[in-house]
Motif scaffolding. Structure first.
Motif, mmCIF file in Angstrom:
data_model
loop_
_atom_site.group_PDB
_atom_site.id
_atom_site.type_symbol
_atom_site.label_atom_id
_atom_site.label_comp_id
_atom_site.label_asym_id
_atom_site.label_seq_id
_atom_site.Cartn_x
_atom_site.Cartn_y
_atom_site.Cartn_z
ATOM 1 N N UNK A 195 43.298 34.895 91.236
ATOM 2 C CA UNK A 195 42.186 34.122 91.701
ATOM 3 C C UNK A 195 40.882 34.624 91.832
ATOM 4 N N UNK A 196 40.754 35.920 92.614
ATOM 5 C CA UNK A 196 39.586 36.462 93.170
ATOM 6 C C UNK A 196 38.930 36.947 91.815
ATOM 7 N N UNK A 197 39.716 37.444 90.711
ATOM 8 C CA UNK A 197 39.280 37.991 89.605
ATOM 9 C C UNK A 197 38.584 36.722 88.635
ATOM 10 N N UNK A 198 39.387 35.855 88.720
ATOM 11 C CA UNK A 198 38.910 34.557 87.991
ATOM 12 C C UNK A 198 37.527 33.849 88.495
ATOM 13 N N UNK A 199 37.419 33.719 89.888
ATOM 14 C CA UNK A 199 36.309 33.078 90.384
ATOM 15 C C UNK A 199 35.095 34.121 90.228
ATOM 16 N N UNK A 200 35.371 35.382 90.139
ATOM 17 C CA UNK A 200 34.298 36.448 89.852
ATOM 18 C C UNK A 200 33.651 36.227 88.679
ATOM 19 N N UNK A 201 34.478 35.951 87.619
ATOM 20 C CA UNK A 201 34.114 35.968 86.294
ATOM 21 C C UNK A 201 33.335 34.520 86.136
ATOM 22 N N UNK A 202 33.921 33.528 86.953
ATOM 23 C CA UNK A 202 33.262 32.123 86.655
ATOM 24 C C UNK A 202 31.943 32.386 87.273
ATOM 25 N N UNK A 203 31.702 32.887 88.340
ATOM 26 C CA UNK A 203 30.477 32.792 89.214
ATOM 27 C C UNK A 203 29.389 33.819 88.174
ATOM 28 N N UNK A 204 29.977 34.789 87.360
ATOM 29 C CA UNK A 204 28.743 35.425 86.697
ATOM 30 C C UNK A 204 28.859 34.647 85.323
ATOM 31 N N UNK A 205 29.486 34.002 84.991
ATOM 32 C CA UNK A 205 29.147 33.112 83.931
ATOM 33 C C UNK A 205 28.416 31.614 84.121
ATOM 34 N N UNK A 206 28.405 31.386 85.335
ATOM 35 C CA UNK A 206 27.629 30.378 85.825
ATOM 36 C C UNK A 206 26.205 30.837 86.066
ATOM 37 N N UNK A 207 26.026 32.070 86.374
ATOM 38 C CA UNK A 207 24.623 32.591 86.762
ATOM 39 C C UNK A 207 24.020 32.748 85.301
ATOM 40 N N UNK A 208 24.634 32.811 84.011
ATOM 41 C CA UNK A 208 23.913 32.681 82.812
ATOM 42 C C UNK A 208 23.418 31.424 82.315
ATOM 43 N N UNK A 209 23.876 30.323 83.038
ATOM 44 C CA UNK A 209 23.574 28.957 82.625
ATOM 45 C C UNK A 209 22.115 28.854 82.380
ATOM 46 N N UNK A 210 21.566 28.202 81.368
ATOM 47 C CA UNK A 210 20.082 27.891 81.126
ATOM 48 C C UNK A 210 19.556 27.266 82.488
ATOM 49 N N UNK A 211 20.232 26.384 83.000
ATOM 50 C CA UNK A 211 19.597 25.531 84.040
ATOM 51 C C UNK A 211 19.727 26.469 85.567
ATOM 52 N N UNK A 212 20.210 27.563 85.631
ATOM 53 C CA UNK A 212 20.255 28.144 86.784
ATOM 54 C C UNK A 212 18.951 28.814 86.990
ATOM 55 N N UNK A 213 18.473 28.623 88.183
ATOM 56 C CA UNK A 213 17.247 29.199 88.767
ATOM 57 C C UNK A 213 17.306 30.684 89.167
ATOM 58 N N UNK A 214 16.179 31.159 89.325
ATOM 59 C CA UNK A 214 16.115 32.642 89.769
ATOM 60 C C UNK A 214 16.968 32.997 90.942
ATOM 61 N N UNK A 215 16.955 31.947 91.759
ATOM 62 C CA UNK A 215 17.536 32.262 93.282
ATOM 63 C C UNK A 215 19.106 31.810 93.154
ATOM 64 N N UNK A 216 19.393 31.094 92.270
ATOM 65 C CA UNK A 216 20.923 30.691 91.953
ATOM 66 C C UNK A 216 21.499 31.872 91.430
ATOM 67 N N UNK A 217 20.729 32.537 90.349
ATOM 68 C CA UNK A 217 21.399 33.676 89.652
ATOM 69 C C UNK A 217 21.512 34.877 90.540
ATOM 70 N N UNK A 218 20.492 34.965 91.442
ATOM 71 C CA UNK A 218 20.711 36.175 92.360
ATOM 72 C C UNK A 218 22.109 35.702 93.460
ATOM 73 N N UNK A 219 21.978 34.793 93.846
ATOM 74 C CA UNK A 219 23.047 34.220 94.653
ATOM 75 C C UNK A 219 24.307 34.400 94.166
ATOM 76 N N UNK A 220 24.323 33.756 92.914
ATOM 77 C CA UNK A 220 25.864 33.818 92.291
ATOM 78 C C UNK A 220 26.519 35.085 92.080
ATOM 79 N N UNK A 221 25.355 36.218 91.399
ATOM 80 C CA UNK A 221 25.638 37.731 91.104
ATOM 81 C C UNK A 221 26.144 38.342 92.625
ATOM 82 N N UNK A 222 25.228 38.159 93.675
ATOM 83 C CA UNK A 222 25.761 38.658 94.833
ATOM 84 C C UNK A 222 26.971 38.287 95.226
ATOM 85 N N UNK A 223 27.369 36.947 95.186
ATOM 86 C CA UNK A 223 28.630 36.414 95.827
ATOM 87 C C UNK A 223 29.780 37.071 94.847
#
Length: 674
Positions: free
Chosen positions: A483-511
């Motif tokens: 689950x930890x490995x899966x959620x990590x990959x999901x968060x990284x993929x989400x950070x690449x979404x076109x709708x992600x703001x700079x703040x969201x990208x930073x937060x998702x990668x950090x998390x």
């Protein structure tokens, strides 16, 4: 002869008329007796209403009149009146027969509980329509002073305040419905009681529609008497008493019906307009949910797991209603109640399915909040995750089975990844849909913001849970690692979404980075290492690192690489039979040479040179690992080491650079052989 025939005809008409009058009296007596005997099961107020039913009484009165008319036809003066008398008498007899049939059908309708309740509902609806029209006519004559920031119909509210009696028919109908539900449930006729409780929900819905924009939101600074809704409070209180009555006689079916009614009312009350566009409180929906919470929490004293499972499902349904109505704060109490009931399944034999049902509802709730249209779900989202972890820690206190893990089964709806409909499966599909949305999509932006809020700080709770699972040697640890490995990959993929703001990208990668570092907290103990190696831990870290490395997510890739490197030193110093040191270093070498010019080979050599002396790895283990590395470098196609996915990707890298890296690491392990 003519006079004799006329006399006989007159006698015939008199006999028919008298017989019809007598039949009318007899049938009327029998029908009314039967109807009133059946009415003995209904409330007194409704008994008076139905036992004096106008259509039924009118039909018998008309039949009596028809009998009299036939008798009067016998008074014809001569033979010229015979034809009209025959026609009138025939029509009267046919009409009497038709009225007998109509009276019979009406009597059946009156003794039918469904028809009785339909009559009650019709009367209440007609009353509310009448008052609604009066309000529409007279409200314009009342002073309507608009309040800044509050869009309320003050004139209409004033009209209803001046005429409190307008609710009398509604209150009477509600009381009749509850009486029907209780009486017929006591007789085992649950279909009728279900119809009655559904009718109660309909009455409340119609009441809300009639009131319109006359509901007021509460104010924390002063008391507003207009916020009090006596009818709604009275309805909920009577339902609570009905639930206690059902519990007192151990009536499971009615108890479930009452819980379902409270859940339905929770949804019905969300249609109340309090005059606010934002910060909608949904006070009455939360009140209905709190009543349902109290009923469900009191159920274990009497009922078994079936009732509790249904109660948990209904609580989850209420929570979803609140989330969809943009009132996520209201789910916190419900989530805690669900987790409390879930603990019962762990301590009471035969109640285990309750725990799985509770986790399923909380998982659905956690996923639903990610899609919520509400802007801020940070606090309620964390509380729901906390409730799930509370259940998980309690599950770990129970015994587990190696082959069929009860721990994993209880928490599967949230932590499992292989089953359809789990939280992880739904999250993956959601993010796959989000990354296809354009940058200007508001829904995608909101979901990414919710995901960032949900993942913020999640690493701390998952770290504690993983350590507890590993120390308990529970097979839940496998689910947690996946689950930890899966959620990590999901968060990284989400950070690449076109709708992600700079703040969201930073937060998702950090998390994501914090979450993958949770795996670095595994204890440096032989029992732990041997247990975790059963789960192909090295291969899982390798796949996460490789995927992030291939996508250019260097920050996450380097974090996962660091965890893998640390694990090679932790697991490598123990003889566990898995050859952990050689397998982990092989995986690191494949990663190091995956991209030419990445600098990972230099990093691996430097880190190994610095870290290795500080690790008390036995000389024999080091020599054996070095020999294995040299053998793999010499013959990478030999799969006798069971490298799995590492071996597959090993065949896809440059052999020369791979052999050079492997031999260099082997020389650091065993300098003498070098």
């Amino acid at each position: 002869m003519a006079s004799e025939r006329l006399s006989a005809f007159r006698s015939l008409l008199v006999g028919i008329g008298a017989s019809l009058i007598g039949a009318t009296a007899i049938i009327f007596s029998v029908v009314m007796l039967a109807v009133q005997l059946n009415f003995a099961r209904i409330p007194f107020g409704l008994f008076r209403r139905l036992s004096s039913d106008v259509p039924l009484l009118a039909s018998f009165a008309a039949t009596f009149i028809f009998g009299v008319v036939i008798g009067l036809c016998a008074l014809l003066p001569d033979e010229t009146w015979i034809a009209p008398a025959v026609i009138v008498s025939s029509w009267c007899m046919l009409a009497a027969l038709a009225l007998f049939f109509i009276a019979y059908k009406r009597a059946l309708d009156l003794i039918s509980p469904a028809k009785q309740m339909q009559i009650v509902l019709h009367k209440a609806d007609r009353s509310m329509r009448r008052w609604e029209k009066r309000a529409d006519r007279f409200a314009p004559f009342l002073e309507n002073r608009p309040t800044p920031g509050v869009n309320r119909d003050i004139a209409r509210a004033s009209f209803f305040q001046l005429h409190p009696e307008w609710e009398s028919d509604v209150r009477e109908a509600s009381s009749h419905m509850l009486a029907f539900a209780r009486r017929y449930a006591e007789q085992g006729e649950y279909d009728v009681s279900a119809i009655a409780l559904n009718g109660l929900v309909r009455i409340n819905g119609r009441y809300i529609s009639t009131r319109g924009d006359t509901f007021f939101a509460s104010n924390p600074f002063f008391t507003n008497p207009l916020t009090t809704e006596a009818l709604i409070s009275d309805t909920l209180e009577k339902l609570r008493r009905l639930a206690m009555s059902a519990q007192g006689r151990s009536d499971e079916e009615q108890f479930i019906q009452v819980m379902s009614t409270l859940a339905s009312l929770c949804g019905t009350y969300t249609h109340i307009d309090y005059g606010r566009k934002f910060n909608v409180e949904l006070r009455h929906s939360q009140l209905a949910a709190s009543y349902l919470t109290g009923v469900v929490e009191g159920a274990p004293r009497t009922f078994g797991p079936d009732v509790l499972m249904e109660g948990v499902r209904l609580l989850g349904q209420c929570a979803l209603v609140l989330v969809q109505a943009r009132r996520a704060l209201g789910v916190i109490t419900i989530a805690k109640s669900i987790s409390t009931v879930a603990l019962l399944g762990l301590v009471k034999p035969g109640h285990e399915p309750i725990t799985s049902t509770a986790v399923q509802q909380l998982a659905n709730l956690a996923f639903s909040m990610l899609r919520s249209e509400e802007r801020d779900i940070n606090f309620p989202s964390k509380e729901v995750s906390s409730s799930i972890r509370t259940i998980a820690h309690a599950v770990l206190l129970t015994a587990d089975k190696p082959l069929a893990s009860q721990h994993s089964a209880h928490l599967k709806p949230y932590y499992a990844l292989t089953d359809y409909g789990t939280f992880g499966d739904g999250l993956r599909k959601l993010i796959n849909a989000v990354i296809e949305r354009p940058a200007v999509d508001d829904d995608a932006k909101r979901i990414l913001d919710h995901l960032s809020a949900w993942s913020d700080g999640i690493h701390e709770g998952e770290k504690q849970l993983l350590l507890a699972a590993v120390n308990k040697q529970s097979f839940l640890a496998l689910d947690l690692i996946n689950w930890i490995c899966h959620i990590t990959k999901v968060l990284v993929v989400a950070s690449t979404a076109p709708a992600a703001s700079d703040h969201d990208r930073t937060e998702l990668i950090r998390n994501a980075k914090r979450l993958i570092y949770v795996l670095d907290w595994l204890p440096d103990e032989k029992e732990v290492v041997a247990f975790v190696e059963n789960f192909q831990f090295i291969e899982q870290l390798f796949e996460v690192t490789l995927e992030m490395h291939g996508k250019g997510e260097d920050e996450i890739a380097e974090a996962a690489r660091y965890v893998l490197f640390r694990w090679s030193l932790k697991a490598g110093k123990y003889q566990t039979g898995w050859g952990s040191l050689a397998r982990a270093l092989t995986a690191l070498c494949v990663l190091a040479v995956w991209k030419e010019g990445s600098g990972w080979v230099t990093w691996l050599k430097n880190e190994f040179t610095i870290r290795l002396p500080g690790r008390s790895i036995d000389e024999e283990i080091r020599k054996r690992a070095a020999d294995d590395l040299r053998e793999i470098a010499k013959n990478p196609s030999n799969d006798r080491y069971g490298l799995g996915s590492v071996g597959y990707h090993m065949s896809r890298v440059d052999r020369g650079r791979f052999a050079e890296c492997m031999n260099a690491v082997a020389d650091l392990l065993d300098p003498e052989a070098a």
